[in-house]
Design an enzyme around this catalytic site. Structure first.
Site: not given
Length: 384
Positions: A111, A113, A118, A291, A293, A298
């Site tokens: 899941h 991404k 390089d 979508h 996450k 603080d």
């Protein structure tokens, strides 16, 4: 969690900022590209990225792509053959999926991404290779974040992507992928920001991302803002949020209003009452697909990545997050999240929530019971 100094981090909002940055980095590649994505779609965004990868491969750049096997047939279309024809090394993570497999193995998906170019620049976030302007019935774009990274942290990200590539290549091609070694990653400082790279897998790093969340929530003094597309945390996570609110921390959750996965959508709402009673503020994003996450604590600690706060991300899937301890970065993400709260979200009022009609409450508790059943079916319990 090992925080590394000397990085330069750039927050990227939605595909409008992410895809041009990713394509530019691939175009500048001279040696290698690693790209991992849950979804790689045959649409406008996917075709642009595929073209950049093909052009890099044509220039002799070693180009490696891993896509999760759950999504290939539904989304990838002709890009699969086009990438292979362009000499892009393409591997599928867990390609053999039986509809009659009800074991946890079926849900152990890739899941995360990640892109690394390089061993010099990396991208981590929640944005798949898919056109986020296609949001039927909603105002685009699908809202998500990624981070562009330069500096010493890239070395550990590159090592992780190379390790997974070799494992998946062994599974796909029945041989260990042999390539001549490249020069070591450039570990020279690229900036001044402290950051850590966290992964979740089913071996050595089973709870690293969740543990990082729990540690910072327990230390929070003023404010927690957490955005999650899918929110169904375990008991320990809920207790940590409730305890933070009880000691006067402002706890704000930005969650998705849209019904995408029905059981999880309604099951998560069974938790609202406990959180609202504790003083946690809940906002549901209605303008488009949420979508994201991400979280800010603080005004100095932030995380951006692929991991939702739900059983699939925290217990089953391979995930990747970057954690940042930098006030400028954290405040930039905080401001962006508060803009989403003001422009596109509706508050969940405690009094109104308690007056829900009976049929709605029955639906929520049936979904909650089913969700708990399946978590038990897959053999997870304890703090989760």
């Amino acid at each position: 969690m090992e925080l590394v100094d000397g990085n330069r981090l750039q927050l990227l909002r939605t595909g409008a900022e992410f895809f041009p940055a990713l394509e530019a980095a691939i175009a500048a590649a001279r040696h290698e590209v690693y790209l991992e994505s849950y979804i790689f779609a045959d649409d406008a965004a996917g075709r642009r990225v595929a073209r950049a990868l093909a052009e890099a491969a044509g220039q002799g750049v070693r180009t490696h792509v891993i896509v999760d096997g759950m999504t290939v047939k539904r989304y990838m279309g002709g890009l699969h053959e086009q990438l292979l024809a362009a000499n892009v090394s393409l591997a599928i993570y867990r390609p053999d999926i039986s509809p009659w497999d009800f074991s946890a193995r079926r849900l152990r998906r890739l899941h995360r991404k990640i892109a690394v170019i390089d061993a010099r620049v990396a991208f981590i976030g929640g944005i798949n290779i898919i056109d986020d302007m296609h949001t039927p019935g909603h105002t685009p774009p699908r809202y998500d974040y990624a981070v562009r990274i330069e500096g010493p942290l890239v070395a550990s990200i590159r090592a992780e992507t190379d390790r997974l590539w070799r494992l998946v290549a062994l599974s796909n091609f029945k041989q260990w992928w042999e390539e001549s070694p490249l020069p070591p990653a450039d570990t020279a400082p690229g900036g001044y920001q402290r950051a850590a790279f966290l992964v979740r897998d089913n071996f050595r790093h089973r709870s690293d991302i969740e543990d990082a969340y729990l540690a910072v929530i327990e230390r929070a003094n003023e404010e927690i803002i957490l955005a999650s597309a899918y929110f169904f945390p375990g008991a320990q996570f809920r207790r940590a949020l409730v305890a933070a609110a009880a000691r006067g921390v402002r706890v704000t959750l930005l969650l998705q209003a849209r019904v995408e996965y029905m059981m999880l959508h309604y099951a998560s709402r069974a938790l609202y009452g406990q959180l609202l009673d504790a003083g946690v503020q809940i906002f549901e994003y209605t303008k488009s697909f949420l979508h994201a996450k991400v979280a800010v604590v603080d005004g100095r600690w932030a995380t951006v990545g692929s991991s939702n706060i739900d059983p699939f991300s925290l217990l089953l899937m391979r995930e990747a997050n970057v954690v940042v301890e930098d006030r400028r970065f954290a405040l930039e993400l905080r401001e962006s999240l508060l803009e989403r709260v003001v422009d596109g979200a509706r508050p969940v009022a405690r009094a109104r929530w308690r007056r829900q009609p009976l049929h709605q409450r029955v639906r929520i508790w049936i979904a909650y019971g089913l969700a708990r059943f399946f978590i038990g079916w897959f053999g997870y319990g304890g703090k989760h």
